[in-house]
Design an enzyme around this catalytic site. Structure first.
Site, PDB file in Angstrom:
ATOM      1  N   CYS A 524       0.002  21.834 -51.862  1.00 19.51           N
ATOM      2  CA  CYS A 524       0.147  23.107 -51.784  1.00 19.51           C
ATOM      3  C   CYS A 524       1.217  23.803 -50.099  1.00 19.51           C
ATOM      4  O   CYS A 524       0.690  22.966 -49.632  1.00 19.51           O
ATOM      5  CB  CYS A 524      -1.041  24.137 -51.745  1.00 19.51           C
ATOM      6  SG  CYS A 524      -1.168  23.840 -53.487  1.00 19.51           S
ATOM      7  N   TRP A 569      13.583  24.604 -48.475  1.00 17.03           N
ATOM      8  CA  TRP A 569      11.883  25.168 -48.566  1.00 17.03           C
ATOM      9  C   TRP A 569      11.204  26.384 -47.802  1.00 17.03           C
ATOM     10  O   TRP A 569      10.063  26.875 -47.687  1.00 17.03           O
ATOM     11  CB  TRP A 569      10.935  23.983 -47.674  1.00 17.03           C
ATOM     12  CG  TRP A 569      11.012  22.491 -48.193  1.00 17.03           C
ATOM     13  CD1 TRP A 569      11.408  22.474 -49.557  1.00 17.03           C
ATOM     14  CD2 TRP A 569      10.920  21.368 -48.182  1.00 17.03           C
ATOM     15  NE1 TRP A 569      11.712  21.495 -49.985  1.00 17.03           N
ATOM     16  CE2 TRP A 569      11.677  20.255 -49.052  1.00 17.03           C
ATOM     17  CE3 TRP A 569       9.992  20.860 -46.817  1.00 17.03           C
ATOM     18  CZ2 TRP A 569      11.062  18.828 -49.062  1.00 17.03           C
ATOM     19  CZ3 TRP A 569       9.950  19.269 -46.344  1.00 17.03           C
ATOM     20  CH2 TRP A 569      10.690  18.742 -47.474  1.00 17.03           C
ATOM     21  N   ASP A 607      15.215  16.167 -39.769  1.00 21.17           N
ATOM     22  CA  ASP A 607      15.073  15.673 -41.270  1.00 21.17           C
ATOM     23  C   ASP A 607      15.480  16.473 -42.532  1.00 21.17           C
ATOM     24  O   ASP A 607      15.593  17.802 -41.881  1.00 21.17           O
ATOM     25  CB  ASP A 607      13.392  16.236 -41.510  1.00 21.17           C
ATOM     26  CG  ASP A 607      12.596  14.943 -40.589  1.00 21.17           C
ATOM     27  OD1 ASP A 607      12.818  13.546 -41.064  1.00 21.17           O
ATOM     28  OD2 ASP A 607      11.829  15.645 -39.970  1.00 21.17           O
ATOM     29  N   HIS A 702       2.950   8.674 -51.355  1.00 24.13           N
ATOM     30  CA  HIS A 702       2.506   9.117 -52.293  1.00 24.13           C
ATOM     31  C   HIS A 702       1.332   9.080 -53.020  1.00 24.13           C
ATOM     32  O   HIS A 702       0.195   9.581 -53.573  1.00 24.13           O
ATOM     33  CB  HIS A 702       3.221  10.176 -52.611  1.00 24.13           C
ATOM     34  CG  HIS A 702       4.187  11.196 -52.026  1.00 24.13           C
ATOM     35  ND1 HIS A 702       5.847  10.033 -51.407  1.00 24.13           N
ATOM     36  CD2 HIS A 702       4.738  12.010 -51.741  1.00 24.13           C
ATOM     37  CE1 HIS A 702       6.299  10.533 -50.857  1.00 24.13           C
ATOM     38  NE2 HIS A 702       5.806  12.744 -51.488  1.00 24.13           N
TER      39      HIS A 702
HETATM   40  N1  GLN Z   1       8.532  14.142 -40.022  1.00 18.18           N
HETATM   41  C1  GLN Z   1       8.696  14.471 -41.336  1.00 18.18           C
HETATM   42  C2  GLN Z   1       6.917  13.888 -41.662  1.00 18.18           C
HETATM   43  O1  GLN Z   1       6.876  12.704 -41.431  1.00 18.18           O
HETATM   44  C3  GLN Z   1       9.005  14.539 -42.494  1.00 18.18           C
HETATM   45  C4  GLN Z   1       8.722  14.526 -43.849  1.00 18.18           C
HETATM   46  C5  GLN Z   1       9.853  14.962 -45.074  1.00 18.18           C
HETATM   47  O2  GLN Z   1      10.693  14.268 -45.272  1.00 18.18           O
HETATM   48  N2  GLN Z   1       8.934  15.399 -46.134  1.00 18.18           N
HETATM   49  O3  GLN Z   1       6.343  14.757 -41.657  1.00 18.18           O
END
Ligand code: GLN
Ligand code: ZN
Length: 768
Positions: A524, A569, A607, A702
């Site tokens: 979440c 987000w 990012d 993942h």
């Molecule tokens: N810098 C973030 C991490 O490593 C990037 C995560 C992402 O792209 N969702 O957690």
């Protein structure tokens, strides 16, 4: 006039489902206990909706992991590689196959990959992508939809409305696993099973069934349109005595309007939050029998509904259709909303009065019906809330708006072109070929999370908290040094979340205590709420990055979240265009980039994990979005000197149609998700002859599965056939925050070994 809901968040207000699933995966509870948690959650959610007075209440919207995966199980679309999970391991049941499909399976002597996962249309929810083969068969497998309906019926009677992903969207959202066939052709095999399912629900007593067809809001080929015609005509011919509600959302129907309104169903749901203008187009074409469900309450944001605006839409529909043919509803499933605003005790009451979460949205739907039927009582308080927000000095900051207006083209341009910068970087950093790095975060163990909880509760002083984070940071730096990674990261232990961390330090954001929404599986996120003009009162990351850099002679990458991702987000303002908010964030992060550079950090990653998911669902709207999104990234990145290397990272990105815009971001290095798709994504980069450096993820983070060195060398070898080897970096697909330490260590060890092998095996043009 009826009211309905399309779906309700399933995690529970205290994230009970997350906890139960994770305990089940860890072997700490059994299937019975897991099912008990699910049952309690469903019952509570139905009661909430019953109490709100809704007329049609969804069931089968519950899911242990993902509703698309549920659909695959219902339809018996279980890829063959998972068969041994059920047949070969004593004690396993359907739920274990289900979780194996979602997460991979690496025990009991089996080693099976997870299925691919991707974003649910333009949301931050991820679904498990159905796999199709040429000889695909469908056969009823999971009984969940039927048992859940039975349970719902006991509590809700006739109000219980089963929800199911429609057959055409199910196919379109999946993927062919073999060449030379088109998954849409499977519609002929799929429809009979849908007929069987719908008929069985009817026999159980269902009055309505909701078939979600979000793909009706996408660009469709003629063949896809024909599939809709075929599917719904065939279903209508073989099903009777149950009303089908066709649910569309997230975009206007546009050129699919005539198709949608003429499908032989009882009711059509349209999203009037994303696309209020489509009401006129739909009303103009609506045939006489069709009931229209008006999605007027935003299912994807946290703002109170503007009753006056919604009533204009409702009244217009009622004027043409009469009350009997109108249903009032949220715009889409409330899955994408946090659960209950009443649980928030810390939000500024002035701002809280502008907000509504899932539970409050149910109330709004009910109140809109009340007003539409002539009882104005709820209207005054709503109007007062709207006025207060429009005028508040908490929202409007003239200095912020002026700075955005003053931005020029030069602010979005690096000083020299990439080849010049690349030479400077090679001289400055002196990295080997196939340099290794990670995406930023390392496992956030319970110990780390507990630190933050204890700090919040006052059990730790800020000094004690920071000391503990420093220790964790030092430890992870030592470990990266030992492993031999080339560009280190500080591990992001001080961050709860990559967006929340920044939002907490920027003005214009607020935070909820319990505003969780499901991202994928048990995961979440608690998105910040952007309520006002955004600015940066002080440095946000410099303290941690410089601390980390001081611990090691090796290169330390600074780590920031980009403006589009922060926007994407977060729950965003609905009182100004998204790009206006993004530009405010871009300027704030640009200041942080410059502060890091000034503090001596030579490599800074910004990012933009979410840039692609912000893409409008319709192609005609892409160019406009990409224009402002790329510009915002460039505003963020372009203040630095040529010697500074800017990285960006994107997850789950498919680049085929947007590659030129990705290139236009002009990041010196981009890291992307590629391993689950076996480097498939790289074709876009290769075809475009992408000029800058690139780190295609060599393993999937993942899943807890540990990839072998051999696999990763193979992926690198493949990447080197597509792109110049001297431009390649070696890194995982994404951050490692959600992983556990043992698998992380093993996987990165293999990754570093793979890079070493690649340096020996793959020829690279001289890099300096
Ligand atoms: N810098 C973030 C991490 O490593 C990037 C995560 C992402 O792209 N969702 O957690
Ligand atoms: Zn990522």
């Amino acid at each position: 006039m009826l009211t309905q809901n399309l779906g309700y968040p399933r995690m529970g207000s205290r994230r009970q489902l997350k906890k139960a699933c994770e305990q089940y995966w860890a072997g700490k509870i059994g299937a019975d206990e897991l099912n008990q948690v699910a049952r309690t959650l469903k019952t509570e959610n139905w009661q909430t909706q019953l109490d709100a007075g809704l007329d049609l209440i969804p069931c089968n919207d519950f899911s242990f992991y993902d509703q698309v995966l549920d659909t695959s199980l219902l339809l018996g679309n279980v890829p063959q590689r998972y068969t041994p999970v059920l047949t070969g391991v004593a004690g396993n049941s359907e739920i274990d196959v289900y979780f194996a499909m979602a997460r991979g399976y690496q025990k009991d002597g089996l080693d099976i990959n997870a299925m691919e996962m991707t974003k649910w249309l333009d949301t931050n929810y991820h679904y498990i992508v159905p796999e199709f083969t040429a000889n695909q068969e469908f056969k009823l497998f999971s009984e969940k939809i039927f048992s859940e309906f039975t349970l719902a019926q006991q509590q809700l009677g006739k109000k219980a409305k089963p929800v199911l992903l429609g057959p055409v969207s199910y196919l379109l959202l999946g993927k062919e696993k073999e060449v030379d066939f088109d998954r849409i052709d499977l519609i002929k095999k799929l429809v009979p099973l849908y007929v069987e399912i719908i008929n069985r629900l009817k026999q159980q007593g269902a009055a309505w069934i909701q078939l979600d067809e979000p793909c009706l809001s996408l660009d469709l080929s003629n063949k896809e349109k024909e599939a809709f015609e075929y599917a719904y005509r065939s279903i209508a011919n073989r099903v009777s005595g149950i009303k089908i509600l066709l649910a569309t959302y997230f975009e206007a129907l546009l050129d699919n309007t005539a198709l949608a309104v003429n499908l032989p169903v009882a009711a059509l749901h349209i999203d009037l939050v994303r696309a209020p203008e489509q009401l006129d187009e739909v009303l103009a074409l609506l045939p006489n029998h069709l009931i229209l469900s008006l999605g007027v309450v935003d299912g994807r944001n946290v703002w109170k509904n503007n009753y006056e605006r919604s009533l204009q839409l409702i009244n217009k529909a009622v004027a043409q259709l009469g009350t009997n043919r109108v249903i009032i509803a949220p715009s889409c499933s409330l899955l994408h909303s946090p659960i209950n605003l009443d649980d928030e005790t810390a939000i500024d009451p002035e701002i809280k009065n502008w907000m509504a979460f899932a539970q409050q949205k149910l109330q709004e739907v009910a109140e809109l019906k009340q007003i539409a039927q002539g009882d104005d009582a709820p209207l005054a308080a709503n109007q007062a809330a709207m006025d207060s927000r429009r005028r508040s000095a908490k929202v409007h900051k003239p200095a912020v708006k002026e700075r955005v207006v003053a931005v020029t083209g030069a602010d979005a341009l690096r000083k020299s072109p990439f080849p010049v910068r690349q030479q400077l970087h090679r001289q400055r950093f002196n990295l080997p070929a196939f340099p290794t790095t990670t995406i930023g975060s390392f496992p956030q163990t319970d110990d780390i999370r507990r630190l933050r909880a204890r700090l919040k509760k006052g059990e730790l002083t800020i000094e004690q908290y920071e000391k503990a984070i420093e220790e964790a940071t030092i430890e992870v730096i030592r470990w990266q040094e030992e492993l031999g990674l080339d560009v280190l990261v500080h591990g992001e232990f001080e961050r709860n979340d990559m967006v929340e961390y920044f939002g907490e330090q920027l003005d214009g954001f607020l935070f909820t205590q319990n505003g969780w929404v499901q991202s994928y599986g048990s995961r979440c996120v608690k998105p910040p709420v952007i309520y006002g003009d955004v600015s940066r009162p002080q440095d946000m990351t410099v303290r941690w990055i410089t601390f980390a850099a001081a611990q090691t002679p090796k290169l330390m990458k600074g780590m920031l979240t980009g403006p589009v991702t922060v926007l994407q987000w977060s729950f965003v303002r609905d009182d100004q265009p998204r790009e206006a908010t993004t530009n405010q964030i871009a300027l704030a992060i640009r200041d942080e980039v410059l502060a890091l550079e000034k503090a001596g950090i030579g490599i800074i990653q910004i990012d933009e994990a979410a840039i692609r998911e912000g893409l409008p669902l319709r192609k005609a709207k892409h160019a406009h979005y990409l224009g402002w999104a790329v510009a915002a990234f460039r505003i963020t990145a372009s203040g630095v000197a040529d010697q500074t290397q800017i990285h960006t990272h994107m997850c789950y990105s498919e680049f085929n149609h947007i590659i030129e815009h990705i290139a236009a971001m002009d990041a010196d290095v981009i890291t992307i998700e590629t391993s689950r798709s076996q480097m498939e994504l790289l074709h876009a980069f290769a075809h475009f002859a992408y000029p800058n450096e690139i780190g295609p993820g060599v393993y999937d983070i993942h899943s807890p599965r540990v990839p072998t060195t051999h696999e990763m060398v193979a992926l690198l070898t493949k990447a080197a056939t597509l792109l110049p080897a001297e431009n390649l970096w070696v890194n995982p697909d994404c951050g490692l925050k959600t992983r556990k330490w043992p698998e992380t260590k093993a996987a990165l060890q293999n990754m570093v070994t793979a890079a070493r092998e690649a340096r020996e095996k793959i020829s690279v043009e001289s890099v300096v």
